[in-house]
Design a protein around this motif. Structure first.
Motif, PDB file in Angstrom:
ATOM      1  N   HIS A 136       6.349  30.487  -1.252  1.00 21.65           N
ATOM      2  CA  HIS A 136       6.277  29.077  -0.892  1.00 21.65           C
ATOM      3  C   HIS A 136       6.771  28.225  -2.051  1.00 21.65           C
ATOM      4  CE1 HIS A 136       3.653  30.678   2.242  1.00 21.65           C
ATOM      5  NE2 HIS A 136       3.486  29.479   2.769  1.00 21.65           N
ATOM      6  N   PHE A 137       6.949  26.957  -1.773  1.00 26.30           N
ATOM      7  CA  PHE A 137       7.235  25.974  -2.812  1.00 26.30           C
ATOM      8  C   PHE A 137       6.543  24.672  -2.419  1.00 26.30           C
ATOM      9  CE2 PHE A 137      10.337  25.241   0.425  1.00 26.30           C
ATOM     10  CZ  PHE A 137      10.584  23.880   0.414  1.00 26.30           C
ATOM     11  N   THR A 138       6.575  23.673  -3.310  1.00 20.94           N
ATOM     12  CA  THR A 138       5.821  22.439  -3.071  1.00 20.94           C
ATOM     13  C   THR A 138       6.728  21.220  -3.108  1.00 20.94           C
ATOM     14  OG1 THR A 138       3.848  23.410  -4.085  1.00 20.94           O
ATOM     15  CG2 THR A 138       3.899  21.010  -3.881  1.00 20.94           C
ATOM     16  N   HIS A 139       6.615  20.394  -2.083  1.00 22.22           N
ATOM     17  CA  HIS A 139       7.241  19.078  -2.055  1.00 22.22           C
ATOM     18  C   HIS A 139       6.161  18.006  -2.217  1.00 22.22           C
ATOM     19  CE1 HIS A 139      11.322  19.896   0.152  1.00 22.22           C
ATOM     20  NE2 HIS A 139      11.451  19.881  -1.157  1.00 22.22           N
ATOM     21  N   SER A 140       6.529  16.899  -2.831  1.00 19.52           N
ATOM     22  CA  SER A 140       5.651  15.730  -2.919  1.00 19.52           C
ATOM     23  C   SER A 140       6.251  14.609  -2.083  1.00 19.52           C
ATOM     24  CB  SER A 140       5.502  15.261  -4.371  1.00 19.52           C
ATOM     25  OG  SER A 140       4.812  16.215  -5.137  1.00 19.52           O
ATOM     26  N   TYR A 141       5.416  13.954  -1.290  1.00 18.45           N
ATOM     27  CA  TYR A 141       5.879  12.901  -0.395  1.00 18.45           C
ATOM     28  C   TYR A 141       5.173  11.576  -0.686  1.00 18.45           C
ATOM     29  CZ  TYR A 141       7.777  16.763   2.372  1.00 18.45           C
ATOM     30  OH  TYR A 141       8.468  17.881   2.788  1.00 18.45           O
ATOM     31  N   LEU A 142       5.868  10.506  -0.357  1.00 21.19           N
ATOM     32  CA  LEU A 142       5.341   9.149  -0.493  1.00 21.19           C
ATOM     33  C   LEU A 142       5.533   8.398   0.810  1.00 21.19           C
ATOM     34  CD1 LEU A 142       4.431   6.622  -2.242  1.00 21.19           C
ATOM     35  CD2 LEU A 142       6.891   6.236  -2.615  1.00 21.19           C
ATOM     36  N   PHE A 143       4.478   7.740   1.283  1.00 24.33           N
ATOM     37  CA  PHE A 143       4.581   6.716   2.328  1.00 24.33           C
ATOM     38  C   PHE A 143       4.295   5.388   1.635  1.00 24.33           C
ATOM     39  CE2 PHE A 143       2.836   9.708   5.897  1.00 24.33           C
ATOM     40  CZ  PHE A 143       3.993  10.457   5.832  1.00 24.33           C
ATOM     41  N   GLN A 144       5.183   4.433   1.775  1.00 25.21           N
ATOM     42  CA  GLN A 144       5.015   3.139   1.105  1.00 25.21           C
ATOM     43  C   GLN A 144       5.323   2.014   2.087  1.00 25.21           C
ATOM     44  OE1 GLN A 144       7.835   1.312  -2.001  1.00 25.21           O
ATOM     45  NE2 GLN A 144       6.328   2.358  -3.270  1.00 25.21           N
ATOM     46  N   GLN A 145       4.471   0.998   2.081  1.00 21.37           N
ATOM     47  CA  GLN A 145       4.673  -0.159   2.960  1.00 21.37           C
ATOM     48  C   GLN A 145       4.806  -1.409   2.105  1.00 21.37           C
ATOM     49  OE1 GLN A 145       1.739  -2.473   3.811  1.00 21.37           O
ATOM     50  NE2 GLN A 145       3.150  -3.857   4.816  1.00 21.37           N
ATOM     51  N   ALA A 146       5.805  -2.204   2.397  1.00 20.76           N
ATOM     52  CA  ALA A 146       6.059  -3.468   1.674  1.00 20.76           C
ATOM     53  C   ALA A 146       6.263  -4.583   2.687  1.00 20.76           C
ATOM     54  CB  ALA A 146       7.279  -3.326   0.762  1.00 20.76           C
ATOM     55  N   ILE A 147       6.222  -5.812   2.183  1.00 18.49           N
ATOM     56  CA  ILE A 147       6.447  -6.990   3.015  1.00 18.49           C
ATOM     57  C   ILE A 147       7.634  -7.755   2.473  1.00 18.49           C
ATOM     58  CG2 ILE A 147       5.500  -9.191   3.825  1.00 18.49           C
ATOM     59  CD1 ILE A 147       4.161  -6.786   5.109  1.00 18.49           C
ATOM     60  N   ALA A 148       8.575  -8.074   3.353  1.00 14.38           N
ATOM     61  CA  ALA A 148       9.753  -8.849   2.954  1.00 14.38           C
ATOM     62  C   ALA A 148       9.370 -10.297   2.686  1.00 14.38           C
ATOM     63  CB  ALA A 148      10.822  -8.766   4.030  1.00 14.38           C
ATOM     64  N   GLU A 149       9.951 -10.863   1.668  1.00 16.60           N
ATOM     65  CA  GLU A 149       9.639 -12.263   1.327  1.00 16.60           C
ATOM     66  C   GLU A 149      10.489 -13.222   2.153  1.00 16.60           C
ATOM     67  OE1 GLU A 149      10.323 -12.443  -2.856  1.00 16.60           O
ATOM     68  OE2 GLU A 149       8.582 -11.188  -3.338  1.00 16.60           O
ATOM     69  N   ARG A 199       0.841  -1.193   0.000  1.00 24.14           N
ATOM     70  CA  ARG A 199       0.000   0.000   0.000  1.00 24.14           C
ATOM     71  C   ARG A 199       0.874   1.240   0.000  1.00 24.14           C
ATOM     72  NH1 ARG A 199      -0.667   1.641   5.549  1.00 24.14           N
ATOM     73  NH2 ARG A 199       0.323   0.122   6.929  1.00 24.14           N
ATOM     74  N   ALA A 200       0.272   2.360  -0.373  1.00 21.88           N
ATOM     75  CA  ALA A 200       1.018   3.607  -0.461  1.00 21.88           C
ATOM     76  C   ALA A 200       0.077   4.788  -0.256  1.00 21.88           C
ATOM     77  CB  ALA A 200       1.722   3.722  -1.809  1.00 21.88           C
ATOM     78  N   GLU A 201       0.659   5.876   0.181  1.00 24.26           N
ATOM     79  CA  GLU A 201      -0.062   7.134   0.366  1.00 24.26           C
ATOM     80  C   GLU A 201       0.810   8.248  -0.191  1.00 24.26           C
ATOM     81  OE1 GLU A 201      -1.319   9.767   4.254  1.00 24.26           O
ATOM     82  OE2 GLU A 201      -1.761   7.614   4.299  1.00 24.26           O
ATOM     83  N   ARG A 202       0.202   9.150  -0.957  1.00 24.11           N
ATOM     84  CA  ARG A 202       0.948  10.241  -1.589  1.00 24.11           C
ATOM     85  C   ARG A 202       0.258  11.559  -1.270  1.00 24.11           C
ATOM     86  NH1 ARG A 202      -1.149   6.549  -3.979  1.00 24.11           N
ATOM     87  NH2 ARG A 202      -0.017   4.767  -4.860  1.00 24.11           N
TER      88      ARG A 202
END
Length: 259
Positions: free
Chosen positions: A246-259, A193-196
């Motif tokens: 002002h200026f704009t940054h874009s962020y990502l939260f990402q979750q993964a599962i190790a195999e 899953r991810a959130e941006r």
């Protein structure tokens, strides 16, 4: 004498260490911390043994310490670790270990941790591929990996990395979401899953936080103002709010599962 990227990181973040405790300067870290903890919430368990990679002052480690068995906050910069340890001691947190170490050569045996997280680091390191591979290596099968980072939108016009490096010479390269996803998959984990989201932030505290020399700061301001007036795009997506640049940054939260 040639300065290595790691030496540049230590130099710049040694200067910035104290600023991480100042919410006026460090809004990007503190403003979105609760959001990141909420994103991580499904993965947190009282039995977790956690590693925060390139932890800085261990902001994430300190935020989740009460929810897990133990957290190791690893970073390259001693001044950052000292700042975090002082805050952890003042808060009475006894289950955090602050460790000096290299994110690209983690000093742990394979399959050591049940949760591995890194925040705002992949755009800073010289070799993000190796860092992600190391994060997966030290993760137990089924462990969660959480990456929170500055990213470059796919359709962005201009070169934000150039401005970022003017402001902080230790900045590396902002990756796209697809590039980070590819690194995670190649290392042996599966993104779940991810959130941006975007964050519009005032320019001056950002420049003050990094202690950017005034002549360089003036150049950055001028380039953003020129863009607003119809000049070449910087990739920083400038705007003016209530008379403040002002200026704009874009962020990502990402979750993964190790195999």
């Amino acid at each position: 004498m040639t300065v290595t990227h790691d030496e540049r990181v230590v130099r710049e973040f040694s200067k910035q260490a104290a600023g991480f405790a100042d919410p006026r300067l460090n809004a990007a870290f503190t403003r979105h911390l609760d959001r990141l903890v909420r994103f991580m919430d499904p993965e947190l368990d009282l039995e977790d043994v956690v590693l925060e990679v390139a932890a800085g002052t261990g902001i994430v480690s300190r935020a989740i310490a009460a929810r897990v068995r133990h957290v190791t906050a690893l970073d390259l910069t001693p001044a950052m670790l000292a700042e975090g340890k002082r805050d952890a001691d003042q808060a009475g947190l006894t289950n955090i270990t602050f460790t000096e170490g290299d994110a690209s050569a983690l000093p742990y045996v394979d399959r050591s941790f049940t949760l591995v997280v890194t925040r705002f680091s992949l755009h800073q390191v010289a070799d993000p591929e190796t860092v992600v591979r190391e994060m997966v290596r030290v993760s137990r099968p089924g462990a969660a990996l959480v990456i929170a980072d500055l990213i470059r939108p796919d359709d962005l016009v201009g070169d934000p990395d150039r401005i970022e490096r003017l402001r902080d010479p230790s900045h590396g390269t902002a990756l796209t979401e697809s590039r980070i996803t590819g690194l995670v998959a190649a290392a042996g984990a599966e993104v779940k899953r991810a959130e941006r989201f975007d964050y519009v932030r005032p320019l001056d505290p950002w420049l003050e936080f990094s202690q950017t020399p005034e002549d360089v700061a003036a150049q950055i301001r001028q380039e953003l103002e020129d863009e607003l007036a119809g000049g070449p795009p910087t990739g920083m997506r400038p705007s003016v709010k209530d008379g403040v640049l002002h200026f704009t940054h874009s962020y990502l939260f990402q979750q993964a599962i190790a195999e």
